[in-house]
Write a protein that holds these residues in place. Structure first.
Motif, PDB file in Angstrom:
ATOM      1  N   GLN A  82      86.932  38.062  -6.703  1.00  0.00           N
ATOM      2  CA  GLN A  82      87.063  37.596  -8.084  1.00  0.00           C
ATOM      3  C   GLN A  82      87.807  36.266  -8.100  1.00  0.00           C
ATOM      4  O   GLN A  82      88.880  36.159  -7.510  1.00  0.00           O
ATOM      5  CB  GLN A  82      87.841  38.628  -8.901  1.00  0.00           C
ATOM      6  N   VAL A  83      87.218  35.302  -8.769  1.00  0.00           N
ATOM      7  CA  VAL A  83      87.856  33.978  -8.906  1.00  0.00           C
ATOM      8  C   VAL A  83      88.576  33.959 -10.252  1.00  0.00           C
ATOM      9  O   VAL A  83      87.945  34.117 -11.296  1.00  0.00           O
ATOM     10  CB  VAL A  83      86.800  32.854  -8.865  1.00  0.00           C
ATOM     11  N   ARG A  84      89.858  33.832 -10.190  1.00  0.00           N
ATOM     12  CA  ARG A  84      90.654  33.924 -11.431  1.00  0.00           C
ATOM     13  C   ARG A  84      91.519  32.687 -11.632  1.00  0.00           C
ATOM     14  O   ARG A  84      91.897  32.020 -10.668  1.00  0.00           O
ATOM     15  CB  ARG A  84      91.608  35.115 -11.344  1.00  0.00           C
ATOM     16  N   LEU A 111      86.307  29.237 -16.539  1.00  0.00           N
ATOM     17  CA  LEU A 111      85.531  29.505 -17.744  1.00  0.00           C
ATOM     18  C   LEU A 111      84.865  30.877 -17.704  1.00  0.00           C
ATOM     19  O   LEU A 111      84.735  31.539 -18.729  1.00  0.00           O
ATOM     20  CB  LEU A 111      84.476  28.405 -17.915  1.00  0.00           C
ATOM     21  N   ASN A 112      84.439  31.287 -16.520  1.00  0.00           N
ATOM     22  CA  ASN A 112      83.715  32.557 -16.364  1.00  0.00           C
ATOM     23  C   ASN A 112      84.635  33.655 -15.847  1.00  0.00           C
ATOM     24  O   ASN A 112      84.174  34.585 -15.197  1.00  0.00           O
ATOM     25  CB  ASN A 112      82.565  32.367 -15.376  1.00  0.00           C
ATOM     26  N   SER A 113      85.904  33.536 -16.112  1.00  0.00           N
ATOM     27  CA  SER A 113      86.889  34.410 -15.482  1.00  0.00           C
ATOM     28  C   SER A 113      86.687  35.885 -15.808  1.00  0.00           C
ATOM     29  O   SER A 113      86.509  36.223 -16.973  1.00  0.00           O
ATOM     30  CB  SER A 113      88.276  33.993 -15.945  1.00  0.00           C
ATOM     31  N   PRO A 114      86.759  36.804 -14.844  1.00  0.00           N
ATOM     32  CA  PRO A 114      86.825  36.464 -13.435  1.00  0.00           C
ATOM     33  C   PRO A 114      85.446  36.138 -12.881  1.00  0.00           C
ATOM     34  O   PRO A 114      84.488  36.875 -13.122  1.00  0.00           O
ATOM     35  CB  PRO A 114      87.358  37.745 -12.785  1.00  0.00           C
ATOM     36  N   GLY A 115      85.337  35.032 -12.153  1.00  0.00           N
ATOM     37  CA  GLY A 115      84.083  34.710 -11.474  1.00  0.00           C
ATOM     38  C   GLY A 115      83.826  35.762 -10.405  1.00  0.00           C
ATOM     39  O   GLY A 115      84.769  36.238  -9.769  1.00  0.00           O
ATOM     40  N   THR A 116      82.574  36.143 -10.237  1.00  0.00           N
ATOM     41  CA  THR A 116      82.222  37.191  -9.268  1.00  0.00           C
ATOM     42  C   THR A 116      81.557  36.580  -8.044  1.00  0.00           C
ATOM     43  O   THR A 116      80.537  35.895  -8.172  1.00  0.00           O
ATOM     44  CB  THR A 116      81.238  38.183  -9.918  1.00  0.00           C
ATOM     45  N   ILE A 117      82.130  36.844  -6.863  1.00  0.00           N
ATOM     46  CA  ILE A 117      81.483  36.467  -5.605  1.00  0.00           C
ATOM     47  C   ILE A 117      80.873  37.745  -5.040  1.00  0.00           C
ATOM     48  O   ILE A 117      81.591  38.688  -4.681  1.00  0.00           O
ATOM     49  CB  ILE A 117      82.494  35.877  -4.590  1.00  0.00           C
ATOM     50  N   ASP A 118      79.533  37.793  -5.000  1.00  0.00           N
ATOM     51  CA  ASP A 118      78.837  38.982  -4.513  1.00  0.00           C
ATOM     52  C   ASP A 118      78.909  39.060  -2.991  1.00  0.00           C
ATOM     53  O   ASP A 118      78.993  38.034  -2.306  1.00  0.00           O
ATOM     54  CB  ASP A 118      77.362  38.916  -4.941  1.00  0.00           C
ATOM     55  N   ALA A 119      78.809  40.296  -2.488  1.00  0.00           N
ATOM     56  CA  ALA A 119      78.896  40.501  -1.031  1.00  0.00           C
ATOM     57  C   ALA A 119      77.746  39.818  -0.296  1.00  0.00           C
ATOM     58  O   ALA A 119      77.878  39.484   0.877  1.00  0.00           O
ATOM     59  CB  ALA A 119      78.925  41.994  -0.720  1.00  0.00           C
ATOM     60  N   ASP A 120      76.613  39.604  -0.970  1.00  0.00           N
ATOM     61  CA  ASP A 120      75.473  38.978  -0.285  1.00  0.00           C
ATOM     62  C   ASP A 120      75.415  37.464  -0.494  1.00  0.00           C
ATOM     63  O   ASP A 120      74.472  36.808  -0.073  1.00  0.00           O
ATOM     64  CB  ASP A 120      74.150  39.631  -0.723  1.00  0.00           C
ATOM     65  N   TYR A 121      76.428  36.890  -1.128  1.00  0.00           N
ATOM     66  CA  TYR A 121      76.439  35.437  -1.375  1.00  0.00           C
ATOM     67  C   TYR A 121      76.903  34.705  -0.120  1.00  0.00           C
ATOM     68  O   TYR A 121      77.949  35.042   0.447  1.00  0.00           O
ATOM     69  CB  TYR A 121      77.368  35.124  -2.554  1.00  0.00           C
ATOM     70  N   ARG A 122      76.145  33.724   0.299  1.00  0.00           N
ATOM     71  CA  ARG A 122      76.499  32.957   1.500  1.00  0.00           C
ATOM     72  C   ARG A 122      76.749  31.481   1.201  1.00  0.00           C
ATOM     73  O   ARG A 122      76.892  30.660   2.108  1.00  0.00           O
ATOM     74  CB  ARG A 122      75.365  33.072   2.544  1.00  0.00           C
ATOM     75  N   GLY A 123      76.729  31.146  -0.078  1.00  0.00           N
ATOM     76  CA  GLY A 123      76.969  29.754  -0.465  1.00  0.00           C
ATOM     77  C   GLY A 123      78.464  29.446  -0.520  1.00  0.00           C
ATOM     78  O   GLY A 123      79.319  30.298  -0.248  1.00  0.00           O
ATOM     79  N   GLU A 124      78.740  28.235  -0.899  1.00  0.00           N
ATOM     80  CA  GLU A 124      80.137  27.795  -1.016  1.00  0.00           C
ATOM     81  C   GLU A 124      80.775  28.417  -2.260  1.00  0.00           C
ATOM     82  O   GLU A 124      80.143  28.458  -3.324  1.00  0.00           O
ATOM     83  CB  GLU A 124      80.161  26.266  -1.124  1.00  0.00           C
ATOM     84  N   ILE A 125      81.993  28.861  -2.122  1.00  0.00           N
ATOM     85  CA  ILE A 125      82.714  29.354  -3.305  1.00  0.00           C
ATOM     86  C   ILE A 125      83.054  28.158  -4.188  1.00  0.00           C
ATOM     87  O   ILE A 125      83.666  27.182  -3.724  1.00  0.00           O
ATOM     88  CB  ILE A 125      83.998  30.101  -2.912  1.00  0.00           C
ATOM     89  N   GLY A 126      82.619  28.238  -5.447  1.00  0.00           N
ATOM     90  CA  GLY A 126      82.925  27.179  -6.407  1.00  0.00           C
ATOM     91  C   GLY A 126      83.788  27.747  -7.522  1.00  0.00           C
ATOM     92  O   GLY A 126      83.754  28.953  -7.798  1.00  0.00           O
ATOM     93  N   VAL A 127      84.560  26.874  -8.130  1.00  0.00           N
ATOM     94  CA  VAL A 127      85.435  27.300  -9.229  1.00  0.00           C
ATOM     95  C   VAL A 127      85.030  26.531 -10.478  1.00  0.00           C
ATOM     96  O   VAL A 127      85.034  25.288 -10.474  1.00  0.00           O
ATOM     97  CB  VAL A 127      86.918  27.024  -8.885  1.00  0.00           C
TER      98      VAL A 127
HETATM   99  O1  LIG Z   1      83.092  31.559 -10.114  1.00  0.00           O
HETATM  100  C1  LIG Z   1      82.104  31.744  -9.385  1.00  0.00           C
HETATM  101  C2  LIG Z   1      81.067  32.612  -9.735  1.00  0.00           C
HETATM  102  C3  LIG Z   1      79.979  32.742  -8.885  1.00  0.00           C
HETATM  103  N1  LIG Z   1      79.916  32.063  -7.716  1.00  0.00           N
HETATM  104  C4  LIG Z   1      78.803  32.261  -6.799  1.00  0.00           C
HETATM  105  C5  LIG Z   1      78.968  33.557  -6.002  1.00  0.00           C
HETATM  106  C6  LIG Z   1      78.123  34.543  -6.710  1.00  0.00           C
HETATM  107  O2  LIG Z   1      77.684  35.580  -5.850  1.00  0.00           O
HETATM  108  C7  LIG Z   1      77.003  33.649  -7.213  1.00  0.00           C
HETATM  109  C8  LIG Z   1      76.306  34.148  -8.430  1.00  0.00           C
HETATM  110  O3  LIG Z   1      77.242  34.368  -9.430  1.00  0.00           O
HETATM  111  P1  LIG Z   1      76.839  35.117 -10.778  1.00  0.00           P
HETATM  112  O4  LIG Z   1      76.101  36.362 -10.456  1.00  0.00           O
HETATM  113  O5  LIG Z   1      78.060  35.205 -11.628  1.00  0.00           O
HETATM  114  O6  LIG Z   1      75.891  34.034 -11.413  1.00  0.00           O
HETATM  115  P2  LIG Z   1      74.559  34.108 -12.202  1.00  0.00           P
HETATM  116  O7  LIG Z   1      74.663  33.094 -13.254  1.00  0.00           O
HETATM  117  O8  LIG Z   1      74.243  35.508 -12.637  1.00  0.00           O
HETATM  118  O9  LIG Z   1      73.568  33.568 -11.105  1.00  0.00           O
HETATM  119  P3  LIG Z   1      72.570  34.306 -10.124  1.00  0.00           P
HETATM  120  O10 LIG Z   1      71.312  34.384 -10.892  1.00  0.00           O
HETATM  121  O11 LIG Z   1      72.478  33.385  -8.946  1.00  0.00           O
HETATM  122  O12 LIG Z   1      73.153  35.643  -9.760  1.00  0.00           O
HETATM  123  O13 LIG Z   1      77.597  32.386  -7.511  1.00  0.00           O
HETATM  124  C9  LIG Z   1      80.947  31.206  -7.349  1.00  0.00           C
HETATM  125  O14 LIG Z   1      80.934  30.573  -6.294  1.00  0.00           O
HETATM  126  N2  LIG Z   1      82.005  31.061  -8.214  1.00  0.00           N
END
Ligand SMILES: O=c1ccn([C@H]2C[C@H](O)[C@@H](COP(=O)(O)OP(=O)(O)OP(=O)(O)O)O2)c(=O)[nH]1
Length: 143
Positions: A59-61, A75-91
């Motif tokens: 969770q990005v808080r 803005l999207n607090s808490p931001g969710t980083i999924d276990a299958d995400y391999r991209g860069e963590i962005g805030v």
């Molecule tokens: O604050 C955040 C939120 C999300 N992510 C990355 C990791 C996460 O696994 C992915 C997708 O986030 P989310 O599911 O919240 O976004 P979405 O708008 O639903 O996009 P998607 O359709 O790609 O799931 O984006 C970040 O790096 N920072």
């Protein structure tokens, strides 16, 4: 628990401040300062890529000091980083103050909390158990 991480940032990996801290500070990894005008939002890169085990999320808080002193929040607090995400963590930082704020490279802009979560399946029904609260919510109990 060990979590795989690639650190492409110029800065050190985030660490817990103490054994009792829940959040690890996330650092802006940017080439030049980023100016955020009132009500502006920007995706700030961290240079971090992680691989979480199934059943975990990150969770990005916001940091409370940034929020209180400068009106900056995630803005999207808490931001969710999924276990299958391999991209860069962005805030996603938003400036909800009346003043422009400049984010510097290496500035601690948010915090990361690693958390377990349930994975559920829906059991579709037509009636739910009765409770004292019932359908009351959104201030139904008064001040
Ligand atoms: O604050 C955040 C939120 C999300 N992510 C990355 C990791 C996460 O696994 C992915 C997708 O986030 P989310 O599911 O919240 O976004 P979405 O708008 O639903 O996009 P998607 O359709 O790609 O799931 O984006 C970040 O790096 N920072």
């Amino acid at each position: 628990m060990k979590v795989k991480v690639i650190n492409q940032s110029k800065h050190a990996l985030p660490e817990y401040k103490t054994a009792l801290s829940a959040g690890m500070d996330l650092t802006a990894n940017i080439n030049s300062p980023i100016e955020l005008k009132p009500l502006e939002r920007r995706l700030i890169p961290t240079g971090l890529f992680i691989e979480l085990p199934a059943g975990y999320e990150a969770q990005v808080r916001p940091r409370s000091g940034m929020a209180l002193k400068h009106g900056l929040t995630c803005l999207n607090s808490p931001g969710t980083i999924d276990a299958d995400y391999r991209g860069e963590i962005g805030v996603i930082i938003a400036n909800v103050s009346n003043d422009t704020y400049t984010i510097e490279d290496g500035e601690r802009i948010a915090q990361l909390v690693i958390a377990k979560h349930e994975t559920i399946t829906w059991e579709q029904v037509t009636v739910l158990d009765e409770t004292e609260r019932g359908e009351g919510g959104f201030g139904s109990t008064g001040k």
